[in-house]
Design an enzyme around this catalytic site. Structure first.
Site, mmCIF file in Angstrom:
data_model
loop_
_atom_site.group_PDB
_atom_site.id
_atom_site.type_symbol
_atom_site.label_atom_id
_atom_site.label_comp_id
_atom_site.label_asym_id
_atom_site.label_seq_id
_atom_site.Cartn_x
_atom_site.Cartn_y
_atom_site.Cartn_z
ATOM 1 N N HIS A 20 0.873 -1.173 0.000
ATOM 2 C CA HIS A 20 0.000 0.000 0.000
ATOM 3 C C HIS A 20 0.909 1.222 0.000
ATOM 4 O O HIS A 20 1.558 1.542 1.002
ATOM 5 C CB HIS A 20 -0.901 -0.026 1.233
ATOM 6 C CG HIS A 20 -2.056 0.918 1.174
ATOM 7 N ND1 HIS A 20 -3.128 0.721 0.329
ATOM 8 C CD2 HIS A 20 -2.313 2.074 1.842
ATOM 9 C CE1 HIS A 20 -4.007 1.697 0.498
ATOM 10 N NE2 HIS A 20 -3.522 2.541 1.404
ATOM 11 N N LYS A 166 -10.035 6.265 -4.506
ATOM 12 C CA LYS A 166 -9.076 7.282 -4.104
ATOM 13 C C LYS A 166 -7.685 6.824 -4.494
ATOM 14 O O LYS A 166 -7.314 5.671 -4.249
ATOM 15 C CB LYS A 166 -9.159 7.539 -2.601
ATOM 16 C CG LYS A 166 -8.366 8.753 -2.162
ATOM 17 C CD LYS A 166 -8.686 9.149 -0.735
ATOM 18 C CE LYS A 166 -7.925 8.311 0.248
ATOM 19 N NZ LYS A 166 -8.064 8.819 1.632
ATOM 20 N N LYS A 168 -3.575 7.323 -4.211
ATOM 21 C CA LYS A 168 -2.489 7.879 -3.421
ATOM 22 C C LYS A 168 -1.433 8.437 -4.369
ATOM 23 O O LYS A 168 -0.848 7.704 -5.174
ATOM 24 C CB LYS A 168 -1.867 6.794 -2.534
ATOM 25 C CG LYS A 168 -2.793 6.277 -1.452
ATOM 26 C CD LYS A 168 -3.001 7.296 -0.353
ATOM 27 C CE LYS A 168 -3.781 6.706 0.811
ATOM 28 N NZ LYS A 168 -3.953 7.669 1.919
ATOM 29 N N ASP A 197 -5.402 11.537 -2.797
ATOM 30 C CA ASP A 197 -4.863 11.863 -1.482
ATOM 31 C C ASP A 197 -3.370 12.086 -1.649
ATOM 32 O O ASP A 197 -2.642 11.170 -2.024
ATOM 33 C CB ASP A 197 -5.137 10.721 -0.495
ATOM 34 C CG ASP A 197 -4.696 11.050 0.918
ATOM 35 O OD1 ASP A 197 -4.194 12.169 1.151
ATOM 36 O OD2 ASP A 197 -4.854 10.185 1.799
ATOM 37 N N GLU A 223 -7.316 15.467 -1.251
ATOM 38 C CA GLU A 223 -7.165 15.325 0.189
ATOM 39 C C GLU A 223 -5.779 15.765 0.637
ATOM 40 O O GLU A 223 -4.776 15.318 0.092
ATOM 41 C CB GLU A 223 -7.413 13.869 0.592
ATOM 42 C CG GLU A 223 -7.319 13.619 2.078
ATOM 43 C CD GLU A 223 -7.714 12.193 2.449
ATOM 44 O OE1 GLU A 223 -7.504 11.820 3.623
ATOM 45 O OE2 GLU A 223 -8.205 11.452 1.572
ATOM 46 N N ASP A 248 -7.402 16.308 6.280
ATOM 47 C CA ASP A 248 -7.216 15.015 6.942
ATOM 48 C C ASP A 248 -6.171 15.151 8.041
ATOM 49 O O ASP A 248 -6.506 15.338 9.204
ATOM 50 C CB ASP A 248 -6.811 13.946 5.931
ATOM 51 C CG ASP A 248 -6.516 12.603 6.602
ATOM 52 O OD1 ASP A 248 -6.849 12.430 7.795
ATOM 53 O OD2 ASP A 248 -5.939 11.713 5.940
ATOM 54 N N LYS A 272 -11.819 11.000 11.393
ATOM 55 C CA LYS A 272 -11.242 9.731 11.853
ATOM 56 C C LYS A 272 -11.365 9.665 13.364
ATOM 57 O O LYS A 272 -10.922 10.589 14.063
ATOM 58 C CB LYS A 272 -9.776 9.630 11.443
ATOM 59 C CG LYS A 272 -9.555 9.640 9.936
ATOM 60 C CD LYS A 272 -8.084 9.568 9.599
ATOM 61 C CE LYS A 272 -7.862 9.503 8.095
ATOM 62 N NZ LYS A 272 -6.424 9.449 7.740
ATOM 63 N N GLU A 326 -14.487 5.702 3.860
ATOM 64 C CA GLU A 326 -13.312 4.988 3.372
ATOM 65 C C GLU A 326 -13.023 3.792 4.279
ATOM 66 O O GLU A 326 -11.883 3.430 4.510
ATOM 67 C CB GLU A 326 -12.128 5.964 3.381
ATOM 68 C CG GLU A 326 -10.893 5.496 2.676
ATOM 69 C CD GLU A 326 -9.790 6.530 2.754
ATOM 70 O OE1 GLU A 326 -8.618 6.133 2.665
ATOM 71 O OE2 GLU A 326 -10.100 7.721 2.904
#
Length: 383
Positions: A20, A166, A168, A197, A223, A248, A272, A326
Site C-alpha cells: 500500500h 481514491k 495515493k 490523497d 485530500e 485530513d 477519523k 473509506e
C-alpha cells in the site's frame, strides 16, 4: 458501579493483500493495537488503536500506543466507574495529553461494554442514535501502476463492491501523478468517482498547479495536498480552486476543526475516530463541520474490523455523509482476528446490529497473530 477487573493490551501484525503505497511510506503489513477490558460484572469490551506506517505518518506508533495504555491509562481505569464512558474519558484527558489513538482504543472498548450492558448497538449511545444502516465505501488504489490500478478498479465495479476510488499520489512529479489520475478517470468515466490523497506531499506552488490540472481531468477532490500546519495556505488554495480540498492530517479533533472552518481552509472533513481521540470527539468534529457547511467523509487509519466497526457506528449517526466513507481497512488484509467479518455489498458497508460494536475476537486467530504469542494481562488483585 462497574469496576475494572482486567485489561489486556497487545499488538498484532496482519499481512496485506498488496503493498500500500503512500507519499511517506509503503505498507507491507498492518500493525494494530487491540485492547480487551473486562469489568467487575464480567462484561468484556474490545477496542482498536491503529496508525499507518509506524511513526512515518503521525506521532503515535503501535508500540507507543500500547505503552500509553498500559502505563498511564490502565491505572486510571482502576479508579473510575467504567459504565460512565464520558466521565471516564474526561478523567483520562485530564492526566494524559494527546495520545489520541490510545484514547480511542480505550473509549471504543468502553462503548462496547456499555452497548452490551444495555443490549443495544454502540451507535444508539451516540447523539440521537443511528440514522442509516449502511454507507458507501471508497477503495484506495495505491499500487502506483496505472494499468494495475485500472484493472483493480474494474474488478471492484464488476463485483459491486466499490464505485468510489481514491488514488495515493505525491511521490512522483506533479505532471506524472496527474497523468496517472487522468488515465484512470478516463478508463472509468462516469461509472465511478475518482479522488486523490496527496498525504501532505506537495508545497503550495505544486498544489496550485496540481489542483488545476486535477480539476481538468475530472478528479472530484484533493485530500490534504500540503502540510497539516499550513492552514493559511490551505485557505488560499481553497479560495483559488473549484476542486475542493479535504482536510485530513490537519484535523486532530474539535479545536482543529473549528480553526480550519474559521479560516475556510477546507470544504470537506475526513473524520477519523483515532485521529480525533475517540468516537465522542470525532462526533464533535462532525457537528462543527455541519454548522460551518463543510461536507463529511468517514475516514480511516486503515483499521481492522474492530476499529472499522467503531467508526461505522459513529458515521451511522451523522445527518449528512455527503462524500461517503473509506472504511475498507479489513478488505486490505489477508487475515482477520474476528469470528464474523463485516458485510460489504452493493458498494456499501452494513453497520453491525448486535449489542456493542457487534464484533468478537476469534481466540485462535488472535493467539496466532499476537506479537507476544502469549496471553499477558493486568488482572486486579481480588477481582
Amino acid at each position: 458501579m462497574a469496576l475494572l477487573a482486567k485489561i489486556d493490551t497487545f499488538i498484532i501484525d496482519l499481512p496485506t493483500i498488496r503493498p500500500h503505497v503512500l507519499a511517506m511510506a509503503t505498507m507491507h503489513r498492518q500493525s494494530m493495537v487491540l485492547v480487551r477490558i473486562t469489568d467487575s460484572d464480567g462484561i468484556e469490551g474490545i477496542g482498536e488503536g491503529t496508525t499507518i506506517g509506524g511513526l512515518s505518518y503521525g506521532d503515535e506508533s503501535p508500540e507507543g500506543i500500547k505503552l500509553a495504555i498500559d502505563t498511564y491509562i490502565a491505572p486510571l481505569l482502576e479508579q473510575v466507574d467504567l459504565s460512565r464512558v464520558g466521565s471516564v474519558m474526561a478523567t483520562i484527558g485530564k492526566y494524559v495529553v494527546s495520545n489520541h489513538i490510545a484514547k480511542c482504543a480505550v473509549e471504543s472498548a468502553l462503548l462496547d461494554i456499555a452497548g452490551k450492558r444495555l443490549g443495544v448497538p454502540a451507535s444508539e449511545l451516540i447523539a440521537g442514535g443511528r440514522r442509516r444502516d449502511s454507507m458507501p465505501v471508497a477503495w484506495t488504489l495505491a499500487s502506483g501502476e496505472t494499468g494495475t490500478d485500472i484493472a483493480e478498479a474494474e474488478a471492484m465495479l464488476e463485483a459491486r463492491r466499490h464505485n468510489i476510488f481514491k488514488l495515493k499520489i505525491g511521490k512522483r512529479p506533479v505532471a506524472a501523478d496527474v497523468a496517472h489520475v487522468g488515465a484512470i478517470k478516463a478508463a472509468l468515466g462516469d461509472r465511478a468517482s475518482v479522488r486523490v490523497d496527496v498525504n501532505q506531499g506537495w508545497d503550495e506552488v505544486q498544489a496550485d498547479r496540481g489542483m488545476a490540472m486535477l480539476a481538468d481531468v475530472g478528479c472530484d477532490l484533493v485530500e490534504q495536498p500540503i502540510a497539516r500546519h499550513a492552514v493559511a495556505a490551505m485557505a488560499r488554495l481553497s479560495a483559488r480552486h473549484a476542486i475542493p480540498i479535504m482536510a485530513d492530517e490537519a484535523l486532530h479533533g474539535p479545536i482543529d476543526a473549528f480553526a480550519i472552518a474559521a479560516n475556510a481552509g477546507a470544504r470537506i472533513y475526513a473524520i477519523k475516530i483515532a485521529q480525533s481521540g475517540g468516537v465522542f470527539p470525532a462526533h464533535a468534529v462532525g457537528m462543527i463541520a455541519d454548522a460551518a457547511g463543510i461536507g463529511l467523509y468517514g475516514g480511516t487509519m486503515l483499521e481492522g474490523t474492530v476499529g472499522t466497526a467503531a467508526s461505522a457506528h459513529l458515521f451511522a449517526t451523522f445527518a449528512q455523509l455527503q462524500w461517503g466513507t473509506e472504511l475498507f481497512g479489513p478488505l486490505l488484509l489477508t487475515e482477520d482476528v474476528v469470528t464474523e467479518p463485516l458485510t460489504y455489498a452493493d458498494f456499501e458497508l452494513r453497520v453491525p446490529t448486535s449489542p456493542g460494536l457487534g464484533v468478537a475476537f476469534d481466540e485462535d486467530k488472535l493467539a496466532h497473530f499476537r506479537r507476544d504469542r502469549t496471553t499477558s494481562h493486568h488482572t486486579l488483585q481480588g477481582a
